[in-house]
Scaffold this active site. Structure first.
Site, short mmCIF file in Angstrom:
data_model
loop_
_atom_site.label_atom_id
_atom_site.label_comp_id
_atom_site.label_asym_id
_atom_site.label_seq_id
_atom_site.Cartn_x
_atom_site.Cartn_y
_atom_site.Cartn_z
N LYS A 79 0.86 -1.17 0.00
CA LYS A 79 0.00 0.00 0.00
C LYS A 79 0.90 1.22 0.00
O LYS A 79 1.40 1.64 1.02
CB LYS A 79 -0.90 0.00 1.24
CG LYS A 79 -2.25 0.72 1.08
CD LYS A 79 -2.16 2.21 0.83
CE LYS A 79 -1.85 2.97 2.10
NZ LYS A 79 -1.87 4.47 1.83
N GLU B 163 9.47 1.16 10.91
CA GLU B 163 10.42 2.28 10.95
C GLU B 163 9.60 3.55 11.03
O GLU B 163 8.88 3.91 10.10
CB GLU B 163 11.31 2.29 9.71
CG GLU B 163 12.50 3.24 9.87
CD GLU B 163 12.59 4.28 8.78
OE1 GLU B 163 12.07 5.40 9.00
OE2 GLU B 163 13.17 3.98 7.73
N CYS C 289 13.02 10.51 7.72
CA CYS C 289 12.96 10.19 9.15
C CYS C 289 14.30 10.41 9.83
O CYS C 289 14.37 10.50 11.06
CB CYS C 289 12.52 8.74 9.35
SG CYS C 289 10.82 8.42 8.83
N GLU D 266 8.81 16.07 15.74
CA GLU D 266 9.24 15.88 14.36
C GLU D 266 8.46 16.81 13.44
O GLU D 266 7.24 16.85 13.47
CB GLU D 266 9.02 14.42 13.94
CG GLU D 266 9.56 14.12 12.56
CD GLU D 266 9.41 12.65 12.18
OE1 GLU D 266 10.31 12.13 11.50
OE2 GLU D 266 8.39 12.03 12.56
#
Length: 511
Positions: free
Chosen positions: A187, A262, A296, A397
């Site tokens: 996906k 992750e 990331c 973040e």
């Protein structure tokens, strides 16, 4: 905006792109579609199917059939490895097309896209080699027994990929999936699904059996949710934000599905005063602004020794202000757009949050003046200085070309600031002191540490985080091993009579 697409790619984009199930494209059951937007100009470049739970179930059923089918399950290890190497060759033959498509879809400058994707075919070759080199263990045990392990592929892998590196991240999980003998349903992000769909076509044309590689396009709240919670999957691999991982991981855990996640990061970079400030600034710009900071492992927190702090801030701000932001197909462009208007607003919101907290805006934090009339999603690379560890801009973040700079006085203080985060994906150290480099790298709470570098990865080097940055590892032997179930086999090599319930038997052994 210039988009020098090949005629073949231009023609491909004009198609209505369905789901890819059982080796062929098909519309969603409800015939729903969604547009795909180019970040560089804000226009619609394609339409793809919008899958629901029924479509996801169809894809999983296809993957499960293929997992048992002789065309796939009956392949010898060496035959499967040869097929995977053919897939790598086919991907390489289409790389120019994939470069263009990925740049168009995610807005990364073409130079960056080439640099990142050129080595992706080798992920498949590396995992094909691991398949051939695989050895199961013989275990020495007491008595007349021969004990060994036998490993088999786990089954159907659900692979939920993010928008930022669609082809790389899908491939780093496809490679061990195929090499282990598993099958998959991928996906991709609803924002950047195009290279994944094209790769499924390329691999099928190269001989991958139907159902081994299925693609469902759709939004995470519908297609992603249905995929992660479906009892027909055996492994969930997800790269994305921590909250997305928490939600999908909890859904998969209800079916006791193994997981590799992750997730988010807030990468600290410790700059010691023995290291060249100019070199540290160049690495800072690379770490923070490559991919428009949408990684990331973005160099999000620069923790700089107070003796060089002012010089570092001044030079990093100047470097950021000098970067050319613009059309990702223009060879002069050094940083492209972020992926969406929503992402750009998030970055600008954090600029305002930082100002309210008392941080100093040293560079960027605005839409480029020369692109203010553009419909693309551009923002200047941003540097905030005079930041304290407890500020939101130092803890949360942002996922954009946004970095903060904090001072430190001692090594112990720098490590404490670096580790004072709920994330632990990556970290970096800048120093010429070899002993310090090893000492600090060991002390940092992260799954990846770079010394005097950033963003580097290798197919053989494990990748993954600790704390809220996820579980499990991708790349390397560690990732490959995670696609197998291990069976322990113990063979009694003695023909001696046995009767546990004979009470005259001496030296009886229960286990």
């Amino acid at each position: 905006m210039s988009s020098p697409l090949s005629p073949t790619l231009s023609q491909w984009l004009q198609k209505r792109h369905g789901l890819f199930i059982d080796g062929a494209a098909r519309p969603a059951r409800a015939a729903a579609e969604m547009p795909v937007i180019a970040p560089g100009h804000g226009g619609v470049i394609a339409h793809v199917a919008d899958a629901d739970a029924h479509d996801v179930a169809d894809a999983i059923a296809s993957a499960r059939r293929a997992f048992r089918a002789p065309e796939w399950a009956g392949l010898s290890i060496r035959a499967r490895a040869r097929l995977i190497n053919r897939l790598a060759d086919a991907m390489e033959a289409h790389m120019e097309e994939l470069y263009q498509l990925e740049t168009l879809n995610n807005g990364r400058p073409l130079r960056e896209t080439r640099a990142q994707l050129a080595r992706v075919p080798d992920l498949f070759r590396y995992n094909a080699a691991l398949a051939i080199a695989r050895r199961d263990s013989v275990i020495p045990v007491e008595g007349n027994y021969h004990a060994f392990t036998n490993r088999g592929p786990v089954g159907v892998v659900a692979n939920i990929a993010p928008f930022n590196h669609p082809l790389l991240i899908a491939s780093r999980n496809l490679a061990p999936t195929f090499a282990s003998g598993c099958t998959t349903v991928v996906k991709p992000s609803e924002l950047t699904p195009l290279t994944t769909l094209r790769l499924a076509e390329i691999f099928t044309e190269a001989g991958l059996p139907p159902g081994v590689f299925n693609v469902v396009t759709g939004v995470g709240a519908a297609a992603g949710k249905a995929l992660s919670e479906h009892p027909g999957i055996n492994k969930l691999v997800l790269t994305g934000g921590t909250e997305a991982g928490r939600s999908a991981g909890a859904a998969a855990a209800r079916n006791f599905v193994r997981q590799t996640l992750e997730l988010g990061g807030k990468t600290p970079v410790i700059v010691f005063d023995d290291y060249s400030v100019d070199q540290a600034v160049n690495y800072a710009a690379f770490g923070a602004f490559v991919g428009a900071g949408q990684t990331c492992v973005c160099a999000a927190r620069h923790i700089v020794h107070r003796r060089v702090y002012d010089e570092f801030v001044e030079k990093l701000a100047r470097k950021a202000d000098g970067l050319v932001v613009g059309d990702p197909f223009d060879p002069r462009t050094q940083m492209g757009p972020v992926v969406s208007q929503r992402q750009r607003e998030r970055i600008l919101d954090y600029v305002r949050i930082g100002a309210a907290e008392g941080a100093r805006l040293a560079a960027g934090g605005v839409v480029p003046a020369e692109l203010s009339e553009s419909s693309g999603f551009y923002v200047r690379p941003t540097v905030l200085a005079d930041v304290h560890p407890d500020m939101r801009v130092a803890r949360e973040e942002v996922f954009g070309p946004f970095t903060v700079v904090l001072p430190f006085d001692t090594e112990e203080e720098a490590i404490a600031i670096a580790n004072g985060s709920e994330y632990g994906l990556a970290a970096a150290v800048r120093t010429t002191d070899v002993a310090r480099a090893h000492r600090v790298a060991k002390a940092l709470e992260a799954g990846i540490v770079w010394v005097n570098d950033h963003h580097r990865v290798d197919a053989a080097s494990p990748w993954g985080g600790v704390k809220l940055s996820g579980i499990g590892r991708e790349f390397g032997q560690e990732a490959f091993d995670g696609y197998f179930d291990t069976k322990a086999v113990m063979v009694n090599t003695s023909n001696a009579p046995f009767d546990w319930f004979d009470v005259t038997q001496t030296n009886a052994r229960l286990n």
